[in-house]
Design an enzyme around this catalytic site. Structure first.
Site, mmCIF file in Angstrom:
data_model
loop_
_atom_site.group_PDB
_atom_site.id
_atom_site.type_symbol
_atom_site.label_atom_id
_atom_site.label_comp_id
_atom_site.label_asym_id
_atom_site.label_seq_id
_atom_site.Cartn_x
_atom_site.Cartn_y
_atom_site.Cartn_z
ATOM 1 N N SER A 65 0.803 -1.240 0.000
ATOM 2 C CA SER A 65 0.000 0.000 0.000
ATOM 3 C C SER A 65 0.829 1.281 0.000
ATOM 4 O O SER A 65 0.279 2.351 -0.256
ATOM 5 C CB SER A 65 -0.938 0.021 1.192
ATOM 6 O OG SER A 65 -2.069 -0.738 0.902
ATOM 7 N N LYS A 68 0.599 3.330 -3.024
ATOM 8 C CA LYS A 68 -0.598 4.136 -3.312
ATOM 9 C C LYS A 68 -0.301 5.633 -3.306
ATOM 10 O O LYS A 68 -0.950 6.406 -3.999
ATOM 11 C CB LYS A 68 -1.701 3.819 -2.305
ATOM 12 C CG LYS A 68 -2.253 2.397 -2.467
ATOM 13 C CD LYS A 68 -3.182 2.018 -1.325
ATOM 14 C CE LYS A 68 -3.731 0.598 -1.541
ATOM 15 N NZ LYS A 68 -4.409 0.062 -0.371
ATOM 16 N N TYR A 193 -1.911 -3.301 -11.099
ATOM 17 C CA TYR A 193 -1.988 -3.017 -9.655
ATOM 18 C C TYR A 193 -1.111 -3.979 -8.840
ATOM 19 O O TYR A 193 -0.418 -3.565 -7.906
ATOM 20 C CB TYR A 193 -3.451 -3.095 -9.195
ATOM 21 C CG TYR A 193 -3.626 -2.913 -7.699
ATOM 22 C CD1 TYR A 193 -3.573 -1.647 -7.112
ATOM 23 C CD2 TYR A 193 -3.848 -4.006 -6.851
ATOM 24 C CE1 TYR A 193 -3.729 -1.484 -5.737
ATOM 25 C CE2 TYR A 193 -4.001 -3.851 -5.480
ATOM 26 C CZ TYR A 193 -3.945 -2.595 -4.929
ATOM 27 O OH TYR A 193 -4.098 -2.435 -3.573
ATOM 28 N N TYR A 245 -4.398 3.541 7.343
ATOM 29 C CA TYR A 245 -5.750 2.954 7.271
ATOM 30 C C TYR A 245 -6.619 3.501 8.406
ATOM 31 O O TYR A 245 -6.540 4.678 8.724
ATOM 32 C CB TYR A 245 -5.719 1.419 7.312
ATOM 33 C CG TYR A 245 -4.568 0.766 6.611
ATOM 34 C CD1 TYR A 245 -4.378 0.957 5.237
ATOM 35 C CD2 TYR A 245 -3.677 -0.052 7.290
ATOM 36 C CE1 TYR A 245 -3.334 0.327 4.588
ATOM 37 C CE2 TYR A 245 -2.638 -0.687 6.634
ATOM 38 C CZ TYR A 245 -2.462 -0.483 5.291
ATOM 39 O OH TYR A 245 -1.436 -1.104 4.664
ATOM 40 N N VAL A 263 1.075 -3.817 3.789
ATOM 41 C CA VAL A 263 0.948 -5.108 4.482
ATOM 42 C C VAL A 263 2.213 -5.966 4.449
ATOM 43 O O VAL A 263 2.272 -7.005 5.098
ATOM 44 C CB VAL A 263 -0.239 -5.968 3.972
ATOM 45 C CG1 VAL A 263 -1.558 -5.454 4.483
ATOM 46 C CG2 VAL A 263 -0.222 -6.124 2.483
HETATM 47 N N1 GLN Z 1 -1.487 -5.355 -2.403
HETATM 48 C C1 GLN Z 1 -2.221 -5.221 -1.184
HETATM 49 C C2 GLN Z 1 -3.718 -5.374 -1.429
HETATM 50 O O1 GLN Z 1 -4.248 -4.813 -2.326
HETATM 51 C C3 GLN Z 1 -1.921 -3.910 -0.553
HETATM 52 C C4 GLN Z 1 -2.717 -3.691 0.725
HETATM 53 C C5 GLN Z 1 -1.946 -3.053 1.826
HETATM 54 O O2 GLN Z 1 -0.734 -2.956 1.828
HETATM 55 N N2 GLN Z 1 -2.692 -2.659 2.815
HETATM 56 O O3 GLN Z 1 -4.387 -6.076 -0.708
#
Ligand code: GLN
Length: 309
Positions: A65, A68, A193, A245, A263
């Site tokens: 994430s 992002k 993605y 988050y 994550v």
């Molecule tokens: N690639 C992960 C997903 O889309 C990224 C999520 C994350 O790092 N919170 O689930």
């Protein structure tokens, strides 16, 4: 310049490591399940090029994430804020990062912000290019420029592992497609993605990207504006309001710096005007943030008065 190992940071890492047994490595992306839950490392990058670290900062981690923030910056460069924010909102959700719940109750079905999966998928959809390869190459060059590291690539294993198992993200895409927020082939978007999330670098490179964001988009060593100032401001703001988050509020109160987690256990911090931080600690808390990484940041913030508030 090589990174100097710091005794002071090492002590903080040892202290924060005590919390790793309370966390768990993410396993819903099977390849991430191989990480060692006891790992914890940190690098801090200063504007003058100095870098201090503790732990195994050579280890490569996937951004997940954290990517992002950078895909948002590129989409904003590509399309401008008006176009981007027509399709994705600016508000925190209070829901887990992969939640689909709010999409159904929002009219029109626009994801609340670019830091949750639904919003990030829309953002990635907006990256310009004629093919997945071209769009991915553009994102990668942008990341290499910010990190000042042309060797940055991605983990094919992690990308494939997520691609093969990303049912929830596919569901988000189909929902968004049904509501005409995206109009791309879902498998194609998932390909881009999952590669974006699997971009790989060490804590040092992560800290350098945090530094550039924290310096309003200027690479302090070359003096070059790699990210327009306004876009850096938008990124920093989202990092504060949505970067951790549904733990972003508590993080803002206890730590008070723009940060983004993933994550894989990575956290990128951008202390405005001061330094960038890269952390890797794969044991996660129940919200999906590095459990020891947050403790480490809390100690750093208290010791060095990092809170912006
Ligand atoms: N690639 C992960 C997903 O889309 C990224 C999520 C994350 O790092 N919170 O689930």
């Amino acid at each position: 310049m090589p990174c100097q190992s710091s005794e002071e940071l090492k002590e903080l890492v040892e202290e924060a490591k005590k919390h790793t047994p309370n966390g768990r490595v993410a396993s819903y992306i099977p390849a991430l399940g191989k990480a060692n839950p006891n790992d914890l490392s940190i690098a801090i990058y200063y504007p003058d090029g100095r870098c201090i670290s503790a732990g195994n900062v050579e280890q490569e981690i996937t951004l997940q994430s954290i990517s992002k923030v950078i895909s948002l910056a590129l989409a904003l460069k590509d399309r401008g804020p008006d176009c981007v924010f027509k399709r994705v909102g600016m508000e925190p959700t209070g829901d887990p990062f992969n939640s689909i719940a709010k999409l159904e109750t929002m009219a029109p079905a626009k994801p609340l912000n670019p830091m949750i999966n639904a919003g990030a998928l829309v953002v990635t959809h907006m990256i310009k290019g004629d093919s997945v390869e071209e769009r991915f190459e553009r994102l990668l060059s942008f990341i290499r420029e910010m990190a000042n590291d042309p060797s940055i690539g991605y983990s094919e294993e992690v990308a494939r592992s997520e691609f093969e198992t990303a049912n929830l993200n596919r569901a988000l895409c189909y929902f968004l497609k049904e509501h005409r927020v995206i109009n791309e082939n879902v498998e194609q978007l998932m390909d881009l993605y999952t590669k974006q999330c699997a971009i790989e670098m060490n804590c040092l490179a992560l800290a350098r990207i945090g530094l550039v964001i924290g310096m309003d988009g200027v690479d302090p060593q070359t003096g070059e504006q790699v990210l327009p100032k306004d876009i850096a401001r938008i990124c920093k703001t989202f990092m504060v309001t949505c970067g951790m988050y549904n733990a972003s509020g508590e993080f803002a109160i206890k730590i008070g710096i723009p940060a983004k987690s993933g994550v894989s256990g990575g956290i990128m911090g951008a202390v405005p005007g001061r330094f960038g931080i890269g952390i890797f600690g794969p044991a996660l808390d129940e919200r999906g943030n590095s459990i020891a990484g947050i403790k480490l940041l809390e100690m750093l913030s208290n010791n060095y008065k990092l809170s912006m508030f």
